[in-house]
Scaffold this motif. Structure first.
Motif, mmCIF file in Angstrom:
data_model
loop_
_atom_site.group_PDB
_atom_site.id
_atom_site.type_symbol
_atom_site.label_atom_id
_atom_site.label_comp_id
_atom_site.label_asym_id
_atom_site.label_seq_id
_atom_site.Cartn_x
_atom_site.Cartn_y
_atom_site.Cartn_z
ATOM 1 N N MET A 19 -6.103 14.306 -28.501
ATOM 2 C CA MET A 19 -7.281 13.517 -28.174
ATOM 3 C C MET A 19 -6.922 12.191 -27.509
ATOM 4 O O MET A 19 -7.606 11.719 -26.609
ATOM 5 N N ILE A 20 -5.811 11.601 -27.946
ATOM 6 C CA ILE A 20 -5.507 10.265 -27.446
ATOM 7 C C ILE A 20 -4.950 10.289 -26.032
ATOM 8 O O ILE A 20 -4.979 9.264 -25.347
ATOM 9 N N ILE A 21 -4.457 11.450 -25.569
ATOM 10 C CA ILE A 21 -3.915 11.460 -24.210
ATOM 11 C C ILE A 21 -5.017 11.280 -23.167
ATOM 12 O O ILE A 21 -4.796 10.728 -22.098
ATOM 13 N N ALA A 22 -6.237 11.734 -23.481
ATOM 14 C CA ALA A 22 -7.337 11.656 -22.518
ATOM 15 C C ALA A 22 -8.221 10.435 -22.716
ATOM 16 O O ALA A 22 -9.119 10.193 -21.908
ATOM 17 N N SER A 23 -8.000 9.665 -23.765
ATOM 18 C CA SER A 23 -8.928 8.572 -24.076
ATOM 19 C C SER A 23 -8.797 7.325 -23.201
ATOM 20 O O SER A 23 -9.813 6.677 -22.915
ATOM 21 N N PRO A 24 -7.607 6.925 -22.728
ATOM 22 C CA PRO A 24 -7.559 5.683 -21.942
ATOM 23 C C PRO A 24 -8.322 5.753 -20.622
ATOM 24 O O PRO A 24 -8.899 4.751 -20.191
ATOM 25 N N GLY A 25 -8.333 6.923 -19.963
ATOM 26 C CA GLY A 25 -8.997 7.037 -18.662
ATOM 27 C C GLY A 25 -10.455 6.602 -18.677
ATOM 28 O O GLY A 25 -10.850 5.696 -17.919
ATOM 29 N N PRO A 26 -11.300 7.204 -19.543
ATOM 30 C CA PRO A 26 -12.707 6.790 -19.586
ATOM 31 C C PRO A 26 -12.921 5.362 -20.084
ATOM 32 O O PRO A 26 -14.024 4.830 -19.949
ATOM 33 N N CYS A 27 -11.894 4.758 -20.673
ATOM 34 C CA CYS A 27 -12.015 3.375 -21.163
ATOM 35 C C CYS A 27 -11.414 2.359 -20.195
ATOM 36 O O CYS A 27 -11.401 1.157 -20.490
ATOM 37 N N LEU A 28 -10.924 2.825 -19.050
ATOM 38 C CA LEU A 28 -10.154 1.949 -18.169
ATOM 39 C C LEU A 28 -10.978 0.770 -17.665
ATOM 40 O O LEU A 28 -10.519 -0.382 -17.673
ATOM 41 N N LEU A 29 -12.201 1.022 -17.221
ATOM 42 C CA LEU A 29 -13.046 -0.072 -16.732
ATOM 43 C C LEU A 29 -13.391 -1.044 -17.860
ATOM 44 O O LEU A 29 -13.480 -2.254 -17.651
ATOM 45 N N ALA A 30 -13.589 -0.500 -19.073
ATOM 46 C CA ALA A 30 -13.853 -1.367 -20.218
ATOM 47 C C ALA A 30 -12.633 -2.220 -20.541
ATOM 48 O O ALA A 30 -12.761 -3.396 -20.939
ATOM 49 N N MET A 31 -11.441 -1.667 -20.360
ATOM 50 C CA MET A 31 -10.221 -2.419 -20.652
ATOM 51 C C MET A 31 -10.000 -3.543 -19.656
ATOM 52 O O MET A 31 -9.388 -4.564 -19.997
ATOM 53 N N VAL A 32 -10.482 -3.367 -18.428
ATOM 54 C CA VAL A 32 -10.398 -4.457 -17.450
ATOM 55 C C VAL A 32 -11.167 -5.664 -17.966
ATOM 56 O O VAL A 32 -10.680 -6.809 -17.932
ATOM 57 N N GLU A 33 -12.363 -5.426 -18.468
ATOM 58 C CA GLU A 33 -13.187 -6.514 -19.008
ATOM 59 C C GLU A 33 -12.607 -7.043 -20.309
ATOM 60 O O GLU A 33 -12.579 -8.249 -20.559
ATOM 61 N N GLN A 34 -12.136 -6.139 -21.163
ATOM 62 C CA GLN A 34 -11.607 -6.513 -22.481
ATOM 63 C C GLN A 34 -10.407 -7.442 -22.381
ATOM 64 O O GLN A 34 -10.289 -8.410 -23.140
ATOM 65 N N THR A 35 -9.510 -7.146 -21.439
ATOM 66 C CA THR A 35 -8.283 -7.948 -21.297
ATOM 67 C C THR A 35 -8.405 -9.039 -20.246
ATOM 68 O O THR A 35 -7.433 -9.741 -19.972
ATOM 69 N N GLN A 36 -9.608 -9.153 -19.642
ATOM 70 C CA GLN A 36 -9.854 -10.142 -18.593
ATOM 71 C C GLN A 36 -8.856 -9.996 -17.438
ATOM 72 O O GLN A 36 -8.359 -10.981 -16.883
ATOM 73 N N SER A 37 -8.575 -8.733 -17.108
ATOM 74 C CA SER A 37 -7.674 -8.455 -15.989
ATOM 75 C C SER A 37 -8.425 -8.624 -14.678
ATOM 76 O O SER A 37 -9.659 -8.590 -14.630
ATOM 77 N N LYS A 38 -7.679 -8.755 -13.600
ATOM 78 C CA LYS A 38 -8.300 -8.997 -12.302
ATOM 79 C C LYS A 38 -8.828 -7.718 -11.654
ATOM 80 O O LYS A 38 -9.754 -7.772 -10.838
ATOM 81 N N SER A 39 -8.222 -6.577 -11.984
ATOM 82 C CA SER A 39 -8.606 -5.344 -11.315
ATOM 83 C C SER A 39 -8.160 -4.134 -12.126
ATOM 84 O O SER A 39 -7.382 -4.261 -13.088
ATOM 85 N N VAL A 40 -8.639 -2.960 -11.717
ATOM 86 C CA VAL A 40 -8.201 -1.703 -12.329
ATOM 87 C C VAL A 40 -6.703 -1.508 -12.090
ATOM 88 O O VAL A 40 -5.976 -1.031 -12.976
ATOM 89 N N ALA A 41 -6.240 -1.887 -10.900
ATOM 90 C CA ALA A 41 -4.822 -1.733 -10.592
ATOM 91 C C ALA A 41 -3.951 -2.504 -11.578
ATOM 92 O O ALA A 41 -2.884 -2.027 -11.990
ATOM 93 N N GLN A 42 -4.400 -3.681 -11.971
ATOM 94 C CA GLN A 42 -3.606 -4.491 -12.883
ATOM 95 C C GLN A 42 -3.542 -3.857 -14.271
ATOM 96 O O GLN A 42 -2.471 -3.760 -14.874
ATOM 97 N N VAL A 43 -4.673 -3.397 -14.793
ATOM 98 C CA VAL A 43 -4.689 -2.831 -16.134
ATOM 99 C C VAL A 43 -4.060 -1.440 -16.164
ATOM 100 O O VAL A 43 -3.695 -0.941 -17.238
ATOM 101 N N SER A 44 -3.883 -0.834 -15.003
ATOM 102 C CA SER A 44 -3.294 0.506 -14.948
ATOM 103 C C SER A 44 -1.846 0.521 -15.398
ATOM 104 O O SER A 44 -1.268 1.605 -15.590
#
Length: 304
Positions: A1-26
């Motif tokens: 289950m955990i292998i597929a979970s980061p993808g759908p949360c990626l945009l949320a993680m950008v906001e959560q970590t106050q990153s500048k872009s999807v590329a950065q949080v990737s």
């Protein structure tokens, strides 16, 4: 289950970590992959050292993955999130190695194929259900902590169950591997020794080629699964909920393919034929997706 979970949360993680872009949080995918690589090696070394404690090794890895997964939603910085991903990747690497070796030790080389395919089918089934659970927990919001705690609870339950189950002895898991030729060991002539050396070189070639193939295959599989959600939202214009369904379709199709492999393996279809058909299908699907990169229908169909 955990292998597929980061993808759908990626945009949320950008906001959560106050990153500048999807590329950065990737960078979290690189962190997890590095942890996975180290965990795969650690799992093999640990099982060699503790051949009768395989279930304990697997249980501790699952409990570590549970702790990391439960902590993800609370990571307020990219560095902390990446560190948790390394931890999760390390646990995943140990888990994959230990589960495969324990499966061989339990069933034996001659009959393990259908069981191995079935094990990886359930990997795909868990990956299929993960985006659906996130869809239920998140909707069109960025709040995914409830789903992560649920995943952690499942992992912890599995780890606790393994702690009380007897473990097969992994010391004989490689018993079916090629054994040294007695004639070679006793000096049965130069020709025999040359044959033995040629076989050894061939084995190293097979190991190296397999490693290269898996590096490419698994890298493509996991990377595609990690970015298909963001791709669907930003490039095809799909809503977040539908994009999670696209992700689920992708992992669900992998589960279906592995179930089909289980059936084909039981009917003695050769691994070579299965691999050739799979690589051909994946290549054609990728080419078709490139021909219609912004099509929502193409995203659905080519994922499947």
């Amino acid at each position: 289950m955990i292998i597929a979970s980061p993808g759908p949360c990626l945009l949320a993680m950008v906001e959560q970590t106050q990153s500048k872009s999807v590329a950065q949080v990737s960078v979290i995918f690189v962190a997890r992959a590095a942890g996975y690589l180290a965990g795969s090696v650690l799992g093999g070394v640990t099982l060699d050292a503790l051949p009768t404690r395989g279930n304990l090794v697997l249980a501790l890895a699952l409990l570590a993955a549970a702790a990391g997964t439960a902590s993800i939603s609370g990571a307020s910085s990219l560095s902390l999130l990446s560190s948790l991903m390394v931890m999760i990747g390390l646990a995943m690497g140990v888990t994959d190695t230990a589960a495969n070796v324990l499966m061989i030790a339990l069933h034996g080389k001659g009959v393990v194929d259908p069981y191995m395919h079935a094990q990886h089918f359930f990997f795909g089934l868990g990956a299929f259900s993960s985006p659906l659970a996130l869809l239920w927990a998140m909707g069109d919001t960025y709040h995914y902590s409830g789903a992560m705690w649920a995943f952690a609870a499942v992992l912890a339950t599995g780890g606790a169950m393994l702690l009380v189950l007897p473990s097969p002895n992994t010391g004989g898991a490689a018993a079916g591997a090629a054994q040294p030729n007695p004639e070679t060991q006793t000096g049965g002539g130069g020709a025999v020794r040359c044959v033995g050396m040629a076989l050894a070189r061939r084995e190293w070639f097979v190991v190296g080629a397999t490693a290269m193939f898996l590096a490419q295959y698994v890298g493509i599989e996991v990377t595609f699964g990690g970015f298909i959600y963001t791709y669907s939202v930003q490039y095809t214009g799909l809503a977040q909920g539908l994009s999670k369904l696209v992700t689920s379709c992708y992992w669900g199709s992998i589960a279906a393919g592995r179930l089909l492999s289980t059936v084909l393996s039981a009917y003695k279809v050769s691994p070579k034929a299965i691999i050739e058909a799979s690589v051909t299908g994946a290549t054609l699907s990728s080419l078709l997706l490139c021909m219609a990169p912004a099509s929502p229908a193409g995203a659905y169909c080519m994922n499947i």
